[in-house]
Design an enzyme around this catalytic site. Structure first.
Site, short mmCIF file in Angstrom:
data_model
loop_
_atom_site.label_atom_id
_atom_site.label_comp_id
_atom_site.label_asym_id
_atom_site.label_seq_id
_atom_site.Cartn_x
_atom_site.Cartn_y
_atom_site.Cartn_z
N GLU A 112 -42.14 -36.25 69.49
CA GLU A 112 -43.21 -35.71 68.65
C GLU A 112 -44.52 -35.64 69.44
OE1 GLU A 112 -43.20 -37.15 64.46
OE2 GLU A 112 -41.57 -38.40 65.20
N ASP A 141 -40.98 -38.34 75.41
CA ASP A 141 -41.26 -38.54 73.99
C ASP A 141 -40.91 -37.24 73.26
OD1 ASP A 141 -42.31 -39.63 71.61
OD2 ASP A 141 -44.26 -38.75 72.03
N ASN A 162 -47.36 -45.79 71.99
CA ASN A 162 -46.02 -46.36 72.16
C ASN A 162 -45.25 -45.76 73.33
OD1 ASN A 162 -45.71 -43.87 70.85
ND2 ASN A 162 -43.95 -44.56 69.65
N LYS A 207 -38.61 -47.92 73.87
CA LYS A 207 -38.85 -47.01 75.00
C LYS A 207 -38.86 -47.76 76.32
CE LYS A 207 -41.16 -43.56 72.16
NZ LYS A 207 -42.14 -42.48 72.11
N ARG A 264 -46.11 -46.43 55.80
CA ARG A 264 -45.61 -45.12 55.38
C ARG A 264 -44.61 -45.25 54.23
NH1 ARG A 264 -44.33 -42.90 61.49
NH2 ARG A 264 -46.25 -41.71 61.83
N SER A 306 -37.32 -41.60 71.48
CA SER A 306 -38.26 -41.43 70.38
C SER A 306 -38.17 -42.58 69.40
CB SER A 306 -37.96 -40.11 69.66
OG SER A 306 -38.76 -39.98 68.50
N ASP A 307 -39.30 -42.86 68.75
CA ASP A 307 -39.30 -43.85 67.67
C ASP A 307 -38.98 -43.20 66.33
OD1 ASP A 307 -39.70 -46.17 69.08
OD2 ASP A 307 -41.88 -46.05 68.97
N GLU A 366 -45.80 -33.22 65.17
CA GLU A 366 -45.63 -34.52 64.54
C GLU A 366 -45.02 -34.34 63.14
OE1 GLU A 366 -46.20 -37.57 65.58
OE2 GLU A 366 -47.30 -37.27 67.46
N ASP A 402 -47.28 -38.98 74.74
CA ASP A 402 -48.66 -38.72 74.34
C ASP A 402 -49.34 -39.86 73.61
OD1 ASP A 402 -47.07 -38.47 72.01
OD2 ASP A 402 -48.55 -37.16 71.07
#
Length: 204
Positions: A13, A11, A159, A137, A50, A94-95, A19, A156
């Site tokens: 972030e 991952d 996801n 992922k 967001r 990563s997303d 983040e 972490d």
């Protein structure tokens, strides 16, 4: 190195860099944007929420990119990544989005990253997002396995759990107490040296 072909999937972030949305929340003074995948498992819902906040505050891609330019990798992350890449092929899954990731990849020595894409209007408004594939992922890890690779994964957040559990070995890194408590079968580490040693123990 063992005969099997290993790829470590990390991952981004929270593992290698701070983040992005938390940094932007602090810079913009919008505390609601501190919510991340550690808090909300449904990434689609999180991103739409967001984007609604960005629109409400008339903020676009440039404002976020300006903040990202000020973000440095977490202390020790570049050294950890360099040591890992020397021993094992490594991909960041990563997303996040290509428009966010580019300056961070430069600071990390240009590792390979698989991520997603934002839809941006000519005036800079972020109007939507395009995910590379469903469950990106997990799908990526399974695809790598289907062409003969053995995967090791670490992350972490909520996801990251699917790719961690689908891999030969998987580790939580600097995760939340709640995620660790909910997944007692997963080894969890806080320091890069410990994570590196755990990964190398699997491939040697």
């Amino acid at each position: 190195m063992a005969n099997e072909m290993y790829i470590t999937c990390l991952d981004l972030e929270g593992v290698l860099v701070p983040e992005i949305w938390i940094a932007f929340a602090k810079a913009s003074g919008i505390p609601e944007l501190t919510r991340t995948t550690r808090d909300e498992p449904d990434y689609d819902r999180l991103m739409k929420w967001r984007l609604g906040i960005l629109k409400e505050h008339h903020l676009g891609l440039k404002e976020i990119q300006d903040v990202i330019e000020t973000i440095d990798p977490l202390p020790g992350a570049r050294e950890f990544l360099d040591k890992l890449r020397d021993k094992c092929q490594t991909i960041i899954i990563s997303d996040t989005f290509t428009q966010f990731a580019a300056p961070l990849m430069r600071k990390l020595g240009q590792p390979t990253i698989f991520c997603n894409t934002l839809e941006v209007a000519p005036d800079g408004e972020i109007t939507g997002f395009k995910m590379r594939c469903a469950q990106s992922k997990l799908t990526t890890v399974k695809a790598l396995q289907s062409i003969g690779f053995t995967t090791i994964a670490s992350g972490d957040s909520h996801n990251d759990l699917a790719m961690i559990k689908a891999s030969k070995a998987g580790f939580l890194f600097r995760s939340t107490e709640q995620i660790k408590a909910n997944n007692p079968d997963l080894k969890a580490y806080e320091e890069y040296d410990d994570l590196l040693n755990a990964i190398l123990a699997e491939i040697n």
